[in-house]
Design a protein around this motif. Structure first.
Motif, mmCIF file in Angstrom:
data_model
loop_
_atom_site.group_PDB
_atom_site.id
_atom_site.type_symbol
_atom_site.label_atom_id
_atom_site.label_comp_id
_atom_site.label_asym_id
_atom_site.label_seq_id
_atom_site.Cartn_x
_atom_site.Cartn_y
_atom_site.Cartn_z
ATOM 1 N N THR A 152 2.231 3.270 -1.929
ATOM 2 C CA THR A 152 1.175 2.861 -2.856
ATOM 3 C C THR A 152 1.245 1.352 -3.039
ATOM 4 O O THR A 152 2.071 0.676 -2.410
ATOM 5 C CB THR A 152 1.311 3.563 -4.225
ATOM 6 N N ASN A 164 -1.549 3.045 -12.735
ATOM 7 C CA ASN A 164 -0.765 3.424 -11.551
ATOM 8 C C ASN A 164 0.724 3.557 -11.844
ATOM 9 O O ASN A 164 1.453 4.150 -11.061
ATOM 10 C CB ASN A 164 -1.013 2.451 -10.387
ATOM 11 N N ARG A 180 6.632 0.567 -1.557
ATOM 12 C CA ARG A 180 5.562 -0.302 -2.071
ATOM 13 C C ARG A 180 5.691 -1.581 -1.243
ATOM 14 O O ARG A 180 6.475 -2.467 -1.531
ATOM 15 C CB ARG A 180 5.826 -0.559 -3.566
ATOM 16 N N GLU A 201 -3.999 4.517 -3.993
ATOM 17 C CA GLU A 201 -4.065 3.222 -4.688
ATOM 18 C C GLU A 201 -5.392 3.106 -5.429
ATOM 19 O O GLU A 201 -6.385 3.737 -5.068
ATOM 20 C CB GLU A 201 -3.875 2.046 -3.715
#
Ligand code: IPD
Ligand code: CA
Ligand code: CA
Length: 258
Positions: A152, A164, A180, A201
């Motif tokens: 993500t 998020n 990430r 995302e």
């Protein structure tokens, strides 16, 4: 199809040369926001790509992150992120790429993503499969979220919009691990190549996802919104997976939204 793929690959490789050349060197950095930056190399790479496209197809529209875009009525639109992973690039963290897609009458028909450091060119044309350096790729066959490696990223307005963080928390407790890595276009290509099993995302732009989403679909994966509905490169959420863990991922995203 005309030689759109040849042109896109050539443009991505030429931009890659610019990125490689500028890596680790002192460069001018401007801030678009507190943590959202752009370097002179982003702009230089974009000029290289748009110059090639304009020379071959002056009538085509261009949508490009750093402003070299233009209108056009041909029905074709090139969608360009000259440097995806610009924060990584500015820190000499070796994870970034150039992304080029072509839309015809609103449908993405071609995507190319090039990582110049690994010399990896990911590509897809609608209906013709996805490729890495000319070899066919496909998504993984992992069938359970708990066995999955996910990816993500976080929007530049993370201080204002922390949704998020909730998704991240729920996914990290239900998957094998999360990376990430800072380049949404590469995250999607890695999913297409079976290196990641799922990706989500918020608030990405069309140039971040246009090429990568087609590559995932052509590699046999699934791309939707967070509820499993139709995906648009102009929408503000993307859920992509190998297909097999999609339902589990939707459930986690809905849980975080409650
Ligand atoms: C960014 C990267 C990052 C994502 C950001 C994007 P940029 O693009 O794709 O992975 O989390 O939201 O904006 O700014 O490096 O082109
Ligand atoms: Ca980007
Ligand atoms: Ca960019």
């Amino acid at each position: 199809m005309k030689d759109f793929m040849k042109l896109a690959s050539e443009a991505a490789r030429q931009a890659g040369e610019v990125l490689k050349e500028g890596l680790g060197k002192r460069k001018r950095i401007e801030y678009k926001g507190e943590i959202n930056l752009v370097t002179e190399i982003d702009r230089r790479a974009e000029r290289v790509i748009t110059k090639l496209i304009r020379a071959s197809y002056p009538e085509h529209a261009i949508l490009a992150e750093e402003g070299e875009g233009k209108e056009g009525r041909s029905g074709y639109k090139w969608i360009i992120d000259p440097l995806d992973g610009t924060t990584n690039y500015a820190h000499s963290y070796p994870c970034f790429c150039s992304s080029i897609a072509l839309e015809q009458e609103g449908e993405v028909i071609l995507g190319v993503v090039f990582d110049p450091l690994r010399d990896e060119l990911f590509s897809a044309e609608k209906g013709k499969g996805a490729y890495l350096n000319g070899k066919r790729i496909s998504v993984s066959s992992i069938g359970r979220l708990i066995r999955s490696l996910l990816a993500t990223g976080f929007t530049y307005d993370i201080k204002r919009d922390q949704r998020n963080l909730k998704h991240f928390r729920n996914f990290i407790l239900s998957s094998q691990a999360i990376r990430r890595d800072g380049s949404a276009a590469l995250d999607l290509c890695y999913l297409g190549a079976g290196r990641f099993d799922g990706f989500w995302e918020l608030k990405l732009s069309a140039w971040d996802v246009a090429a990568g989403a087609l590559i995932v679909e052509e590699a046999g994966g699934r791309v939707t919104d967070f509820r499993g509905g139709k995906f648009s490169i102009y929408s503000r959420e993307i859920l992509a997976s190998n297909g097999r863990i999609h339902r589990e991922m939707i459930r986690i995203l809905q849980r975080s939204d409650d």
